[in-house]
Design a protein around this motif. Structure first.
Motif, PDB file in Angstrom:
ATOM      1  N   HIS A 139      10.875   7.245  -3.405  1.00 26.06           N
ATOM      2  CA  HIS A 139      11.547   6.851  -2.104  1.00 26.06           C
ATOM      3  C   HIS A 139      11.691   7.843  -1.220  1.00 26.06           C
ATOM      4  CE1 HIS A 139      13.126   3.406  -4.716  1.00 26.06           C
ATOM      5  NE2 HIS A 139      12.228   3.050  -4.203  1.00 26.06           N
ATOM      6  N   TYR A 140      11.064   9.035  -1.417  1.00 23.12           N
ATOM      7  CA  TYR A 140      11.016  10.216  -0.300  1.00 23.12           C
ATOM      8  C   TYR A 140       9.878  10.119   0.482  1.00 23.12           C
ATOM      9  CZ  TYR A 140      10.731  15.035   1.272  1.00 23.12           C
ATOM     10  OH  TYR A 140      10.616  15.996   2.059  1.00 23.12           O
ATOM     11  N   HIS A 141      10.109  10.186   1.830  1.00 24.01           N
ATOM     12  CA  HIS A 141       9.149   9.953   2.586  1.00 24.01           C
ATOM     13  C   HIS A 141       8.954  11.164   3.670  1.00 24.01           C
ATOM     14  CE1 HIS A 141      10.360   5.353   2.236  1.00 24.01           C
ATOM     15  NE2 HIS A 141       9.422   5.799   1.488  1.00 24.01           N
ATOM     16  N   GLY A 142       9.158  12.281   3.078  1.00 25.41           N
ATOM     17  CA  GLY A 142       9.159  13.461   4.040  1.00 25.41           C
ATOM     18  C   GLY A 142       7.949  14.619   3.952  1.00 25.41           C
ATOM     19  N   ASN A 143       6.966  13.910   3.151  1.00 24.02           N
ATOM     20  CA  ASN A 143       5.769  14.976   3.032  1.00 24.02           C
ATOM     21  C   ASN A 143       4.826  14.530   4.179  1.00 24.02           C
ATOM     22  OD1 ASN A 143       6.116  15.933   0.270  1.00 24.02           O
ATOM     23  ND2 ASN A 143       5.997  13.873  -0.145  1.00 24.02           N
ATOM     24  N   THR A 144       4.239  15.473   4.568  1.00 29.46           N
ATOM     25  CA  THR A 144       2.995  15.621   5.261  1.00 29.46           C
ATOM     26  C   THR A 144       1.665  15.247   4.543  1.00 29.46           C
ATOM     27  OG1 THR A 144       3.859  17.193   7.012  1.00 29.46           O
ATOM     28  CG2 THR A 144       1.685  17.039   7.317  1.00 29.46           C
ATOM     29  N   MET A 145       0.850  14.033   5.183  1.00 31.54           N
ATOM     30  CA  MET A 145      -0.130  13.697   4.468  1.00 31.54           C
ATOM     31  C   MET A 145      -1.510  14.535   4.917  1.00 31.54           C
ATOM     32  SD  MET A 145       0.573   9.507   4.844  1.00 31.54           S
ATOM     33  CE  MET A 145       0.592   9.577   6.660  1.00 31.54           C
ATOM     34  N   MET A 146      -2.237  14.847   3.959  1.00 33.44           N
ATOM     35  CA  MET A 146      -3.154  15.747   4.309  1.00 33.44           C
ATOM     36  C   MET A 146      -4.539  15.250   3.833  1.00 33.44           C
ATOM     37  SD  MET A 146      -1.417  18.254   5.657  1.00 33.44           S
ATOM     38  CE  MET A 146      -2.585  19.315   5.663  1.00 33.44           C
ATOM     39  N   GLU A 147      -5.535  15.678   4.218  1.00 38.16           N
ATOM     40  CA  GLU A 147      -7.004  15.302   4.016  1.00 38.16           C
ATOM     41  C   GLU A 147      -7.181  15.525   2.522  1.00 38.16           C
ATOM     42  OE1 GLU A 147     -10.646  13.846   4.578  1.00 38.16           O
ATOM     43  OE2 GLU A 147      -9.448  14.048   6.402  1.00 38.16           O
ATOM     44  N   GLY A 148      -7.728  14.983   1.844  1.00 36.42           N
ATOM     45  CA  GLY A 148      -7.968  15.060   0.412  1.00 36.42           C
ATOM     46  C   GLY A 148      -7.002  14.410  -0.445  1.00 36.42           C
ATOM     47  N   GLN A 149      -5.788  14.012   0.144  1.00 39.31           N
ATOM     48  CA  GLN A 149      -4.896  13.172  -0.633  1.00 39.31           C
ATOM     49  C   GLN A 149      -5.255  11.776  -0.422  1.00 39.31           C
ATOM     50  OE1 GLN A 149      -1.314  15.001   1.164  1.00 39.31           O
ATOM     51  NE2 GLN A 149      -0.887  16.126  -0.353  1.00 39.31           N
ATOM     52  N   MET A 150      -4.176  11.223  -1.450  1.00 39.86           N
ATOM     53  CA  MET A 150      -4.098   9.541  -1.295  1.00 39.86           C
ATOM     54  C   MET A 150      -2.692   9.210  -1.185  1.00 39.86           C
ATOM     55  SD  MET A 150      -6.703   8.631  -4.696  1.00 39.86           S
ATOM     56  CE  MET A 150      -5.405   9.585  -6.064  1.00 39.86           C
ATOM     57  N   VAL A 151      -2.698   8.054  -0.343  1.00 42.47           N
ATOM     58  CA  VAL A 151      -1.314   7.394  -0.206  1.00 42.47           C
ATOM     59  C   VAL A 151      -1.198   6.094  -1.164  1.00 42.47           C
ATOM     60  CG1 VAL A 151       0.159   6.337   1.529  1.00 42.47           C
ATOM     61  CG2 VAL A 151      -1.615   8.166   2.250  1.00 42.47           C
ATOM     62  N   LEU A 152      -0.112   6.025  -1.823  1.00 42.51           N
ATOM     63  CA  LEU A 152       0.273   5.125  -2.614  1.00 42.51           C
ATOM     64  C   LEU A 152       1.247   4.019  -1.863  1.00 42.51           C
ATOM     65  CD1 LEU A 152       0.686   4.719  -6.422  1.00 42.51           C
ATOM     66  CD2 LEU A 152       2.387   3.641  -5.039  1.00 42.51           C
ATOM     67  N   ASN A 153       0.911   2.773  -1.486  1.00 42.97           N
ATOM     68  CA  ASN A 153       2.072   2.147  -0.667  1.00 42.97           C
ATOM     69  C   ASN A 153       2.224   0.793  -1.554  1.00 42.97           C
ATOM     70  OD1 ASN A 153       3.311   0.647   1.112  1.00 42.97           O
ATOM     71  ND2 ASN A 153       1.494   0.013   2.229  1.00 42.97           N
ATOM     72  N   ASP A 154       3.461   0.917  -2.038  1.00 46.27           N
ATOM     73  CA  ASP A 154       4.290  -0.224  -2.872  1.00 46.27           C
ATOM     74  C   ASP A 154       5.290  -0.683  -1.924  1.00 46.27           C
ATOM     75  OD1 ASP A 154       5.456  -1.795  -4.570  1.00 46.27           O
ATOM     76  OD2 ASP A 154       5.554  -0.546  -6.254  1.00 46.27           O
ATOM     77  N   SER A 155       4.955  -1.922  -1.255  1.00 46.95           N
ATOM     78  CA  SER A 155       6.032  -2.283  -0.402  1.00 46.95           C
ATOM     79  C   SER A 155       5.886  -3.903  -0.398  1.00 46.95           C
ATOM     80  CB  SER A 155       5.949  -1.663   0.919  1.00 46.95           C
ATOM     81  OG  SER A 155       4.629  -1.945   1.574  1.00 46.95           O
ATOM     82  N   GLY A 156       7.085  -4.655   0.149  1.00 46.68           N
ATOM     83  CA  GLY A 156       6.925  -5.915   0.205  1.00 46.68           C
ATOM     84  C   GLY A 156       8.032  -6.366   1.164  1.00 46.68           C
ATOM     85  N   MET A 157       7.749  -7.643   1.708  1.00 43.59           N
ATOM     86  CA  MET A 157       8.474  -8.315   2.728  1.00 43.59           C
ATOM     87  C   MET A 157       9.368  -9.516   1.961  1.00 43.59           C
ATOM     88  SD  MET A 157       8.635 -11.331   4.763  1.00 43.59           S
ATOM     89  CE  MET A 157       9.469 -11.782   6.359  1.00 43.59           C
ATOM     90  N   GLU A 158      10.653  -9.675   2.644  1.00 46.54           N
ATOM     91  CA  GLU A 158      11.619 -10.751   2.017  1.00 46.54           C
ATOM     92  C   GLU A 158      11.868 -11.777   3.055  1.00 46.54           C
ATOM     93  OE1 GLU A 158      15.032 -10.111  -0.533  1.00 46.54           O
ATOM     94  OE2 GLU A 158      15.958 -10.499   1.242  1.00 46.54           O
ATOM     95  N   THR A 159      11.578 -12.965   2.901  1.00 43.74           N
ATOM     96  CA  THR A 159      11.565 -13.982   4.072  1.00 43.74           C
ATOM     97  C   THR A 159      13.236 -13.989   4.351  1.00 43.74           C
ATOM     98  OG1 THR A 159      11.738 -15.992   2.632  1.00 43.74           O
ATOM     99  CG2 THR A 159       9.746 -15.304   3.248  1.00 43.74           C
ATOM    100  N   ALA A 160      13.429 -14.950   5.145  1.00 44.09           N
ATOM    101  CA  ALA A 160      14.853 -15.104   5.610  1.00 44.09           C
ATOM    102  C   ALA A 160      15.752 -15.983   4.407  1.00 44.09           C
ATOM    103  CB  ALA A 160      14.902 -15.659   7.121  1.00 44.09           C
TER     104      ALA A 160
END
Length: 465
Positions: A233-254
């Motif tokens: 849950h840390y989001h402080g890294n600078t994304m650099m060419e050659g890396q990959m981003v793993l995005n695990d996220s979801g929405m909850e309805t009302a």
């Protein structure tokens, strides 16, 4: 909320299953994060939502089976509430909208329970997970907080779990709404990220996407170039060419229903050769696991199908050796896949796990493995039924500390080529995750299309910046 008849039918079915006694439901309280009037965003207890549908703090309810009545306990707005929050719908009106006639002040709950206990009537409650409700139950029943889980009613837990596990048509429509909004979040991330950005910039964008739909995120966003950290849950890294981003996220309805998807994409426009090779192994594992989904099939078999595919892929890359079935039986593949392949999903992103994983993901015919690394983290193992909604989410995670530990212990040397693995310690991780409902003859992939083939992902990334 759904139509009042839906909530009434749910309560009636539960009462008919349990036959006698009182069923106590505690809603959640507001929870301060630094002082009393500055609270975390309120989220109602999911079981309370399922049977009563009212997302308001400070409520409790009782289904009195023997006296054939249902009561909501809570307070109407005071003048102070009106000053700070404005005129809102009354609790009496909210109760009417879900088919409940009786509304009592909150302070009458204790007397109601005390009188029932004095008459030796059974008062059933579910295991609490919020501190406020633990204290409340401890006071109501004169039970130590540490003993509340053991005092919770197992038959109540099992009845709720069985009922909530099978999703109605209305629920699946609402879940698919959440999944579709989740897909929008993931597409936005793929289209927005570029080298030099900080992870938190993308996390903020997709959180905003969830909020503007009238809901919120279903769980803290996992978005990181360090995908080998399973719940990062840390989001402080600078994304650099050659890396990959793993995005695990979801929405909850009302309404409280969730989506839960994962995609992994390059920070740049394309995967490199090594990234693509591992990505396609994970995608194949997802496809093979998906193909096993069917009513009557144990989900643990879905898990093992993913594990065998991942192990075969690692063997093809030269990182593993030996018979793949023996690799998985021994648990050697868990160097690369440390968690389970999926979990139930609904009003909770890990549906009903507050009731106890042993009651939600397992049953009398299939007990949970508590020792084998990787398998002990599998949250769902039992036979699937039509109406179940779940995730399938295989992954490959190169965790340097774990690699060093196993190598120093010479663990599974007959299955793991540690010299080759050393060259992957900087790899990070890849996870792919979809959401499914089980049907009478197979499964349905929930949601509109979301890029998953490496070529599809690269096509989006090629137009991103």
């Amino acid at each position: 909320m759904f139509d009042k008849n839906i909530y009434a039918a749910r309560r009636k079915a539960l009462a008919q299953e349990l036959k006698s006694g009182l069923l106590l439901f505690l809603g959640n309280e507001e929870s301060p994060f630094n002082y009393t009037d500055n609270t975390y965003s309120f989220r109602q207890d999911s079981t309370f939502l399922y049977f009563f549908g009212i997302a308001q703090a400070g409520l409790a309810a009782i289904i009195d089976i023997d006296e054939n009545r249902t009561i909501i306990f809570g307070n109407e707005m005071s003048i102070d509430d009106l000053v700070w929050m404005g005129r809102q719908q009354t609790l009496q009106d909210k109760a009417y909208n879900i088919g409940v006639e009786h509304v009592f002040p909150a302070n009458q709950l204790a007397d109601y329970i005390k009188n029932a206990l004095h008459k030796n009537r059974a008062v059933n409650f579910l295991p609490p997970y919020r501190a406020e409700n633990k204290i409340k139950l401890a006071d109501l029943f004169n039970i130590g907080v540490a003993n509340l889980k053991q005092a919770a009613s197992i038959r109540f837990i099992k009845a709720v779990a069985a009922q909530r596990s099978v999703k109605s048509v209305e629920e699946i429509i609402e879940i698919e709404k959440a999944v579709n909004h989740t897909i929008d979040m993931h597409l936005l991330a793929m289209r927005s990220a570029k080298p030099g950005m900080i992870e938190e910039e993308i996390a903020a964008i997709i959180h905003g996407e969830a909020l503007k739909t009238g809901g919120n995120i279903a769980y803290p966003i996992i978005l990181s170039v360090h995908g080998e950290i399973l719940h990062n849950h840390y989001h402080g890294n600078t994304m650099m060419e050659g890396q990959m981003v793993l995005n695990d996220s979801g929405m909850e309805t009302a309404f409280g229903y969730c989506g839960d998807l994962t995609r992994t994409f390059p920070v740049g426009k394309k995967f490199d050769n090594r990234q693509r090779e591992v990505y396609e192994i994970v995608q194949q594992a997802l496809q093979n696991a998906e193909a096993v989904l069917a009513p009557g099939k144990n989900f643990i078999d879905v898990h093992f199908e993913a594990c065998r595919t991942l192990a075969q892929g690692m063997k093809d890359l030269g990182l593993m050796k030996g018979d793949v079935n023996e690799v998985v039986a021994a648990g050697a593949h868990a160097l690369f896949f440390q968690c389970g392949t999926g979990h139930m999903m609904g009003l909770d992103v890990h549906d009903m796990e507050d009731l106890g994983e042993e009651y939600i993901g397992y049953d009398e015919t299939l007990k949970k493995e508590k020792t084998l690394f990787g398998l002990k983290s599998l949250r769902l193992g039992k036979a699937l039924e039509p109406g179940y909604v779940l995730t399938v989410e295989p992954g490959i995670y190169m965790i340097p500390d774990l690699i060093d530990l196993w190598k120093s212990e010479k663990r599974f040397e007959s299955f793991i080529n540690y010299d080759a693995v050393e060259k992957f310690k900087d790899f990070s991780g890849i996870r792919l995750e979809n959401n499914y409902s089980i049907t009478t003859d197979g499964y349905q992939l929930l949601g509109k299309p979301l890029a998953i083939d490496a070529d599809e992902v690269e096509a989006i990334r090629g137009q991103a910046y």
